[in-house]
Design an enzyme around this catalytic site. Structure first.
Site, PDB file in Angstrom:
ATOM      1  CG  ASN A   7      45.846  29.124  33.216  1.00  0.00           C
ATOM      2  OD1 ASN A   7      45.585  30.268  32.828  1.00  0.00           O
ATOM      3  ND2 ASN A   7      45.601  28.718  34.444  1.00  0.00           N
ATOM      4  NE  ARG A  91      41.611  30.148  34.222  1.00  0.00           N
ATOM      5  CZ  ARG A  91      42.062  31.090  35.025  1.00  0.00           C
ATOM      6  NH1 ARG A  91      43.324  31.441  34.988  1.00  0.00           N
ATOM      7  NH2 ARG A  91      41.257  31.671  35.877  1.00  0.00           N
ATOM      8  CG  HIS A 180      37.519  30.267  41.133  1.00  0.00           C
ATOM      9  ND1 HIS A 180      37.268  30.907  42.327  1.00  0.00           N
ATOM     10  CD2 HIS A 180      38.793  30.542  40.802  1.00  0.00           C
ATOM     11  CE1 HIS A 180      38.361  31.560  42.702  1.00  0.00           C
ATOM     12  NE2 HIS A 180      39.298  31.354  41.787  1.00  0.00           N
ATOM     13  CG  HIS A 208      38.164  27.547  44.083  1.00  0.00           C
ATOM     14  ND1 HIS A 208      38.642  26.679  43.125  1.00  0.00           N
ATOM     15  CD2 HIS A 208      39.114  28.495  44.224  1.00  0.00           C
ATOM     16  CE1 HIS A 208      39.830  27.086  42.726  1.00  0.00           C
ATOM     17  NE2 HIS A 208      40.145  28.192  43.374  1.00  0.00           N
ATOM     18  CG  ASN A 211      46.142  34.401  46.165  1.00  0.00           C
ATOM     19  OD1 ASN A 211      46.015  35.012  47.228  1.00  0.00           O
ATOM     20  ND2 ASN A 211      46.732  34.910  45.112  1.00  0.00           N
ATOM     21  NE  ARG A 241      40.727  39.147  42.589  1.00  0.00           N
ATOM     22  CZ  ARG A 241      40.845  37.883  42.164  1.00  0.00           C
ATOM     23  NH1 ARG A 241      40.231  36.899  42.797  1.00  0.00           N
ATOM     24  NH2 ARG A 241      41.565  37.625  41.094  1.00  0.00           N
ATOM     25  NE  ARG A 285      51.667  27.902  52.318  1.00  0.00           N
ATOM     26  CZ  ARG A 285      52.012  27.505  51.102  1.00  0.00           C
ATOM     27  NH1 ARG A 285      52.461  26.281  50.924  1.00  0.00           N
ATOM     28  NH2 ARG A 285      51.943  28.317  50.074  1.00  0.00           N
ATOM     29  CG  ASN A 335      46.864  21.910  50.990  1.00  0.00           C
ATOM     30  OD1 ASN A 335      47.085  20.703  50.964  1.00  0.00           O
ATOM     31  ND2 ASN A 335      46.899  22.665  49.915  1.00  0.00           N
ATOM     32  CD  GLU A 384      41.066  25.801  38.464  1.00  0.00           C
ATOM     33  OE1 GLU A 384      40.482  26.837  38.160  1.00  0.00           O
ATOM     34  OE2 GLU A 384      42.032  25.771  39.257  1.00  0.00           O
TER      35      GLU A 384
END
Ligand code: ADP
Length: 396
Positions: A7, A91, A180, A208, A211, A241, A285, A335, A384
Site C-alpha cells: 500500500n 492497493r 474505503h 468505517h 481518521n 476533512r 483520543r 475502539n 484491508e
C-alpha cells in the site's frame, strides 16, 4: 501461497506478507519518509523483535528493496528467497468507472490506472510508482490491483449522479465513486458470516470510522450508496476533512481569504473536520481527553461527528426495506466505546439498543446490541490487507 500486500502513499509504503494457508501474517511493516530526510523502514516478523532500519530512502524503489532484503534476511527473514512470494497485491485508490473488481495487472490495466490520474491526482500516482518499483525489482511475479472504488461500482445512478448539469458527468466523469471499498467489502463479508446469512441476502449499514470516515448502504451484499463522493472529501466530518457542507462556502472563503484552488483544497482536506472545529487535534483520543477536561470545542467536534454518523444511518435506512445489521469498524469504530454508545443513543426512536456490557471492549469482533434491539449492532475490526491478499489469491 504467500502474498505480499503493498500500500503506497506519497511518502510511505506499508506492507504485509501473508500466508494464505492459514491467513497468518508472516511479516509486516512500514517504510516512512520516502524522498525526504529521515527515512526509515520498520520490519516485524513472527518470532523476532521489531527491526528498524534508518536509511535515506531516495524513492519507493529504494524503500521496496530494503523491505524485500528484510523479508529474506538470513537472521530475521520470513522467507528463504523471494521465490517464496507467489504474488503481490497492490492497493490502488481509484479504479474510476473501469474497474468494478480487482484485476491482474498488465499493460492495459496500467494504461487505465494512468488515465485515472486525472480524477485522482493525489492518490493514484504513488500507487503507480509502487507497482512499477515492484515490477522492476521482482520481475514477472503476478501482481493484482485491488481498488478502493471497486466495491462501490454497483451503486445505481440515482445515488451516483450529482444534481449538476449532466454534461459534467459525461465530459469529466464527475460522479460519486466512493472510497474505503476494500474495508466495506471485508466487513460486509464478515458480517454476513457472523449473522448466519448468505452474502447475496444481507442488508447492512457499514460505518468505517477512522481518521478518514465513510458509511455505506449495502443491499443484497452489494453497495447501494456511500457517503464519500467524487473524492474522499464528501460525507462525514472526518479527522481533517470537512465532509458535507454548502458548496457556496467554497468560492466565498476563496474570495475572502484570497486562496487558490489548491490552497482551498488543502484547507478542506487537511485543516478542517474535527481538527478544524476543535483547534485541538484530529485524533479522537485527544478529543475525548480534551472534552473530558472541559474543552467545549473538542466536545462540539465530537457531537458534530456523531450527529452526522446518525444522520447517515437514518438516511440509509430509508433506502432499504429492512436492515440486518449496522457495523462499526476502523480506528474509532473499533475502539471508541463512547462513540458507539452515543451514536446508538441517538437511534433509540428506531428501536436500536446497545448492550453497555457487550460494548465495553475494543478491537474485537462482537455483536454489541441488546437482545431486543430492532437491528443488531456489530463491531468488526477491518482488515484491508487480508482482503487485498484474498482478492490476489483468488485471481492468480
Ligand atoms: P486511518 O487508517 O484512516 O489513518 P484509523 O482507522 O487507524 O485511521 O483510525 C485512526 C483514528 O482512530 C484516530 O483518530 C484515533 O484517535 C482513533 N482511535 C484509535 N484508538 C482509539 C481509542 N481507543 N479510542 C478512541 N479513538 C481511537
Amino acid at each position: 501461497m504467500n502474498i505480499l500486500v503493498i500500500n503506497c502513499g506519497s511518502s510511505s509504503l506499508k506492507y504485509q506478507l501473508i500466508d494464505m494457508k492459514d491467513e497468518k501474517v508472516l511479516a509486516k511493516g512500514l517504510a516512512e519518509r520516502i524522498g525526504i530526510e529521515g527515512g526509515r523502514v520498520k520490519y516485524e516478523a513472527e518470532g523476532h523483535d521489531e527491526v528498524v532500519i534508518e536509511e535515506t530512502l531516495a524513492d519507493h524503489k529504494a524503500a521496496l528493496k530494503i523491505v524485500l532484503d528484510s523479508l529474506k534476511h538470513e537472521e530475521y527473514g520470513a522467507v528463504k528467497s523471494l521465490d517464496e512470494i507467489d504474488a503481490v497485491g497492490h492497493r490502488v485508490v481509484h479504479g474510476g468507472e473501469d474497474f468494478a473488481e480487482s484485476v491482474v495487472i498488465d499493460e492495459k490495466v496500467m494504461k487505465v490506472v494512468n488515465d485515472n490520474v486525472e480524477i485522482a491526482p493525489l492518490h493514484n500516482p504513488p500507487n503507480i510508482i509502487g507497482i512499477e518499483a515492484c515490477r522492476e525489482i521482482m520481475g514477472d511475479v503476478p501482481m493484482v490491483a485491488v481498488f478502493d472504488t471497486a466495491f462501490h461500482q454497483t451503486i445505481p445512478a440515482v445515488n451516483y449522479i450529482y444534481a449538476l448539469p449532466y454534461e459534467y458527468y459525461e465530459k469529466y466523469k464527475v460522479r460519486r465513486f466512493g472510497f474505503h471499498g476494500t474495508s466495506h467489502q471485508y466487513i460486509t463479508e464478515r458480517a454476513a458470516k457472523m449473522l448466519g446469512k448468505d452474502l447475496d441476502d444481507v442488508n447492512l449499514i457499514t460505518c468505517h470510522l477512522g481518521n478518514g470516515s465513510s458509511i455505506s448502504a449495502v443491499i443484497g451484499g452489494k453497495c447501494y450508496d456511500t457517503s464519500m463522493g467524487f473524492t474522499p472529501l464528501e460525507g462525514l466530518a472526518m479527522g481533517t476533512r470537512t465532509g458535507d457542507m454548502d458548496p457556496a462556502i467554497v468560492p466565498f472563503i476563496m474570495e475572502k481569504e484570497k486562496l487558490t484552488p489548491d490552497e482551498m483544497s488543502s484547507v478542506m482536506n487537511k485543516k478542517s473536520g474535527v481538527l478544524g472545529i476543535s483547534g485541538v487535534s484530529s485524533d479522537f483520543r485527544d478529543l475525548e481527553e480534551a472534552a473530558e477536561e472541559g474543552n467545549d470545542r473538542a466536545q462540539l467536534a465530537l457531537d458534530i461527528f456523531e450527529n452526522r454518523v446518525r444522520k447517515y444511518i437514518g438516511a440509509y435506512l430509508t433506502e432499504m426495506d429492512h436492515c440486518d445489521g449496522i457495523i462499526f469498524t476502523a480506528g474509532v469504530g473499533e475502539n471508541s466505546i463512547t462513540t458507539r454508545e452515543r451514536v446508538a443513543a441517538g437511534l433509540k426512536s428506531l428501536g436500536i439498543k446497545l448492550d453497555a456490557e457487550k460494548n465495553d471492549m475494543r478491537g474485537k469482533e462482537a455483536i454489541v446490541s441488546a437482545q431486543d434491539s430492532s437491528i443488531p449492532l456489530l463491531v468488526i475490526p477491518t482488515n484491508e490487507e487480508l482482503m487485498i491478499a484474498m482478492e490476489t489469491a483468488r485471481l492468480v
